[in-house]
Scaffold this active site. Structure first.
Site, PDB file in Angstrom:
ATOM      1  N   SER A  23     -48.683 -63.863   1.719  1.00 30.46           N
ATOM      2  CA  SER A  23     -47.094 -63.766   1.591  1.00 30.46           C
ATOM      3  C   SER A  23     -46.492 -64.057   3.029  1.00 30.46           C
ATOM      4  O   SER A  23     -45.156 -64.122   3.028  1.00 30.46           O
ATOM      5  CB  SER A  23     -46.542 -62.645   0.627  1.00 30.46           C
ATOM      6  N   THR A 155      -6.795 -80.696 -19.545  1.00 31.16           N
ATOM      7  CA  THR A 155      -7.852 -80.204 -20.225  1.00 31.16           C
ATOM      8  C   THR A 155      -8.828 -81.075 -20.974  1.00 31.16           C
ATOM      9  O   THR A 155      -7.997 -82.279 -21.173  1.00 31.16           O
ATOM     10  CB  THR A 155      -7.456 -79.151 -21.301  1.00 31.16           C
ATOM     11  N   HIS A 156      -9.833 -81.254 -21.014  1.00 34.53           N
ATOM     12  CA  HIS A 156     -10.619 -82.243 -21.369  1.00 34.53           C
ATOM     13  C   HIS A 156     -10.347 -83.569 -20.582  1.00 34.53           C
ATOM     14  O   HIS A 156     -10.946 -84.472 -20.686  1.00 34.53           O
ATOM     15  CB  HIS A 156     -10.302 -82.776 -22.823  1.00 34.53           C
ATOM     16  N   SER A 277     -21.805 -95.535   4.075  1.00 32.96           N
ATOM     17  CA  SER A 277     -23.012 -96.341   3.319  1.00 32.96           C
ATOM     18  C   SER A 277     -23.594 -97.235   4.434  1.00 32.96           C
ATOM     19  O   SER A 277     -22.900 -97.593   5.198  1.00 32.96           O
ATOM     20  CB  SER A 277     -22.298 -97.080   2.284  1.00 32.96           C
ATOM     21  N   LYS A 283     -17.337 -97.874   2.609  1.00 34.89           N
ATOM     22  CA  LYS A 283     -17.416 -96.691   1.852  1.00 34.89           C
ATOM     23  C   LYS A 283     -17.047 -95.378   2.686  1.00 34.89           C
ATOM     24  O   LYS A 283     -17.407 -95.320   3.881  1.00 34.89           O
ATOM     25  CB  LYS A 283     -18.905 -96.620   1.427  1.00 34.89           C
ATOM     26  N   ASN A 285     -18.027 -91.563   1.263  1.00 40.00           N
ATOM     27  CA  ASN A 285     -18.702 -90.798   0.240  1.00 40.00           C
ATOM     28  C   ASN A 285     -18.480 -89.309   0.272  1.00 40.00           C
ATOM     29  O   ASN A 285     -18.694 -88.680   1.388  1.00 40.00           O
ATOM     30  CB  ASN A 285     -20.277 -91.282   0.245  1.00 40.00           C
ATOM     31  N   GLU A 290     -21.348 -83.659  -3.262  1.00 34.98           N
ATOM     32  CA  GLU A 290     -22.300 -84.010  -4.354  1.00 34.98           C
ATOM     33  C   GLU A 290     -23.489 -82.799  -4.014  1.00 34.98           C
ATOM     34  O   GLU A 290     -24.213 -82.815  -4.955  1.00 34.98           O
ATOM     35  CB  GLU A 290     -22.578 -85.269  -4.133  1.00 34.98           C
ATOM     36  N   TYR A 317     -46.829 -52.257 -10.903  1.00 35.86           N
ATOM     37  CA  TYR A 317     -46.799 -53.486 -10.014  1.00 35.86           C
ATOM     38  C   TYR A 317     -47.881 -54.179 -10.369  1.00 35.86           C
ATOM     39  O   TYR A 317     -48.696 -54.064 -10.681  1.00 35.86           O
ATOM     40  CB  TYR A 317     -47.060 -52.870  -8.598  1.00 35.86           C
ATOM     41  N   LYS A 325     -39.726 -63.329  -4.142  1.00 33.71           N
ATOM     42  CA  LYS A 325     -38.984 -63.506  -2.632  1.00 33.71           C
ATOM     43  C   LYS A 325     -39.120 -64.984  -2.562  1.00 33.71           C
ATOM     44  O   LYS A 325     -37.720 -65.400  -2.285  1.00 33.71           O
ATOM     45  CB  LYS A 325     -39.765 -63.030  -1.679  1.00 33.71           C
TER      46      LYS A 325
HETATM   47  N1  ARG Z   1     -47.155 -58.871  -0.497  1.00 30.09           N
HETATM   48  C1  ARG Z   1     -46.758 -57.939  -1.661  1.00 30.09           C
HETATM   49  C2  ARG Z   1     -45.704 -58.379  -2.426  1.00 30.09           C
HETATM   50  O1  ARG Z   1     -45.015 -59.039  -1.744  1.00 30.09           O
HETATM   51  C3  ARG Z   1     -46.832 -56.566  -1.161  1.00 30.09           C
HETATM   52  C4  ARG Z   1     -47.125 -55.438  -2.154  1.00 30.09           C
HETATM   53  C5  ARG Z   1     -48.546 -55.563  -2.374  1.00 30.09           C
HETATM   54  N2  ARG Z   1     -49.292 -54.502  -3.022  1.00 30.09           N
HETATM   55  C6  ARG Z   1     -50.388 -54.463  -3.491  1.00 30.09           C
HETATM   56  N3  ARG Z   1     -50.740 -53.543  -4.402  1.00 30.09           N
HETATM   57  N4  ARG Z   1     -51.358 -55.535  -3.458  1.00 30.09           N
HETATM   58  O2  ARG Z   1     -45.292 -58.055  -3.569  1.00 30.09           O
END
Ligand code: ARG
Length: 457
Positions: A23, A155-156, A277, A283, A285, A290, A317, A325
């Site tokens: 990660s 409205t509408h 454009s 143009k 834009n 958008e 966990y 993330k």
């Molecule tokens: N990279 C992991 C995460 O983002 C960290 C936690 C890892 N924990 C584990 N028991 N392998 O979730």
């Protein structure tokens, strides 16, 4: 490189597994929070006697150096070290040997990643809040300068009743205000310390969770270690809050795209915020608007992503959580980018008053004011509604406005109509007649402007 968890393994990890499970390619963003969390953890370990004060100082100092290295882009990130937590800990151990090997005492990466995330989201909330405030400021400034301009209210997307332009601008302030309140509310739940819940069950070591919470500015300590290990509610909440901000930005963008069209022509956008454009020389834009509308899709998708991630997970966990993330960072970056452009766009846009005024008296924006005039003369509301409806139909057949009808014609429809009717006919008069609290007429709008201005100080 020996893995932190390598003790019970006889074979090296398959490279494909390392690539699949890493990660570091996205969680390096947590480096700062990870170091801050680890420093607090080390201080606590010394306070309860699990490490010495000298060891604490070494750890805290070395972590600070590592922070600098990462900020300067000097740390090499490697898939075999999995994530940001392992990178920092292994660098620490490389430098401090056995002292570095003590840092992870009484904690797990499970409470560590949750701590990092909460510190990160807490900062992100404060940042988004300041950007929302800036957008509000831009709208309040516009409201103060545009208070003579009357706009057709829709409205509408059909002409309905006239409102002051300031009323429109302040309506957006209200939406962003609720967004800010939601973030503040979310922040209360973010601000509960997970640190020391360890893997899932806590620890037999005499750690002091209150102490780390205090050092990290958390308002409270999470009560249940199993819950901590599995909890990403705060993240789901945060991305939802972001997605509602994105929805508000998107419908604002949509409105301005319509207003910017030749058909409407209500709005001029600054050159610096429009694009041309490659084939059509004439143009201009509204690409930024958008894209604000378009990018809201990914923010909203992040809510679905997090919800689906969470829905099938047993306590506590599970590695699935690592994916949280990706959704959050993308939603956050997208909303921040949109908000950063929204404030200058609002400040740079100009209502095309001449064009707006040309057609301001089209579309019977004064019909409701006439009906309310009848009500004030003692006509039951439904009767007044019917009477004005018939007058509108008459005008439509003659291609004229209500204010073009003679007093006799009006009195034919309802004999209670007097000469004073002229004071509610015409769009500007109909707007001036609006007096109720929160309505779009001059007095209530001026009150709103004053309220917002005092808040923006
Ligand atoms: N990279 C992991 C995460 O983002 C960290 C936690 C890892 N924990 C584990 N028991 N392998 O979730």
């Amino acid at each position: 490189m020996e893995k932190a968890w390598g003790g019970r393994f006889q074979e090296a990890t398959d490279k494909r597994v390392e690539k699949f499970t890493e990660s570091i390619s996205f969680d390096s963003r947590l480096a700062d929070c990870d170091i801050t969390g680890s420093q607090a953890h080390a201080r606590m370990l010394a306070k309860v006697g699990l490490i010495s004060e000298a060891e604490r100082d070494q750890i805290v100092e070395e972590l600070e150096k590592i922070r600098g290295e990462i900020q300067r882009g000097e740390m090499e990130f490697r898939e075999d070290l999995e994530d940001i937590h392992m990178h920092i800990e292994s660098r620490l151990t490389e430098r401090l040997g056995d002292v570095g090997r003590k840092l992870h005492t009484g904690r797990s990466r499970n409470d560590q990643v949750s701590t990092d995330l909460k510190l990160y989201v807490r900062e992100a909330i404060d940042h988004v809040d300041s950007l929302l405030l800036e957008v509000q400021r831009a709208f309040v400034e516009k409201a103060a300068t545009d208070k003579e301009i009357v706009l057709p209210g829709y409205t509408h997307l059909q002409r309905a009743m006239p409102v002051l332009a300031s009323h429109y601008w302040l309506a957006y302030c209200e939406k962003f205000e609720r967004d800010r309140q939601r973030l503040a509310d979310c922040r209360r739940r973010v601000n509960v310390s997970p640190l020391g819940a360890a893997a899932l069950a806590g620890t037999s070591l005499p750690i002091d969770r209150q102490e780390t919470a205090k050092l990290l500015g958390f308002g409270d300590v999470a009560r249940n270690s199993l819950d901590v290990s599995s909890d990403r509610d705060f993240l789901a909440e945060f991305v939802f809050d972001l997605s509602l901000i994105a929805a508000h930005l998107s419908s604002w963008a949509e409105e301005w795209i319509i207003w910017f069209s030749t058909e409407f022509g209500f709005l001029k956008l600054p050159d610096a915020f429009t694009t041309g454009s490659s084939i059509m020389p004439q143009k201009r834009n509204p690409d930024v608007l958008e894209l604000i509308r378009g990018k809201s899709a990914r923010v909203m998708a992040s809510v679905t992503q997090v919800m689906i991630l969470l829905k099938g997970l047993p306590m506590a966990y599970n590695r699935d959580l690592q994916e949280d993330k990706i959704a959050m960072f993308d939603a956050l970056d997208t909303v921040v980018a949109c908000l950063e452009l929204a404030a200058p766009l609002v400040r740079g846009a100009e209502l095309q008053v001449e064009r707006i005024n040309e057609k301001l008296d089209d579309g019977f924006l004064d019909a409701t004011a006439l009906m309310e005039y009848l009500i004030k003369k003692g006509v039951p509301m439904r009767t007044g509604h019917g009477t004005v409806g018939k007058l509108v139909a008459l005008c439509e057949s003659r291609k004229c406005r209500l204010s073009d009808l003679s007093l006799e014609e009006l009195r034919e429809a309802c004999e209670l109509i007097d000469e004073d009717v002229s004071s509610v006919l015409g769009t500007r008069n109909a707007n001036a007649a609006l007096v109720s609290f929160g309505s779009g007429g001059a007095a209530p709008v001026n009150e709103q402007i004053a309220w917002w201005q005092s808040r923006m100080l």
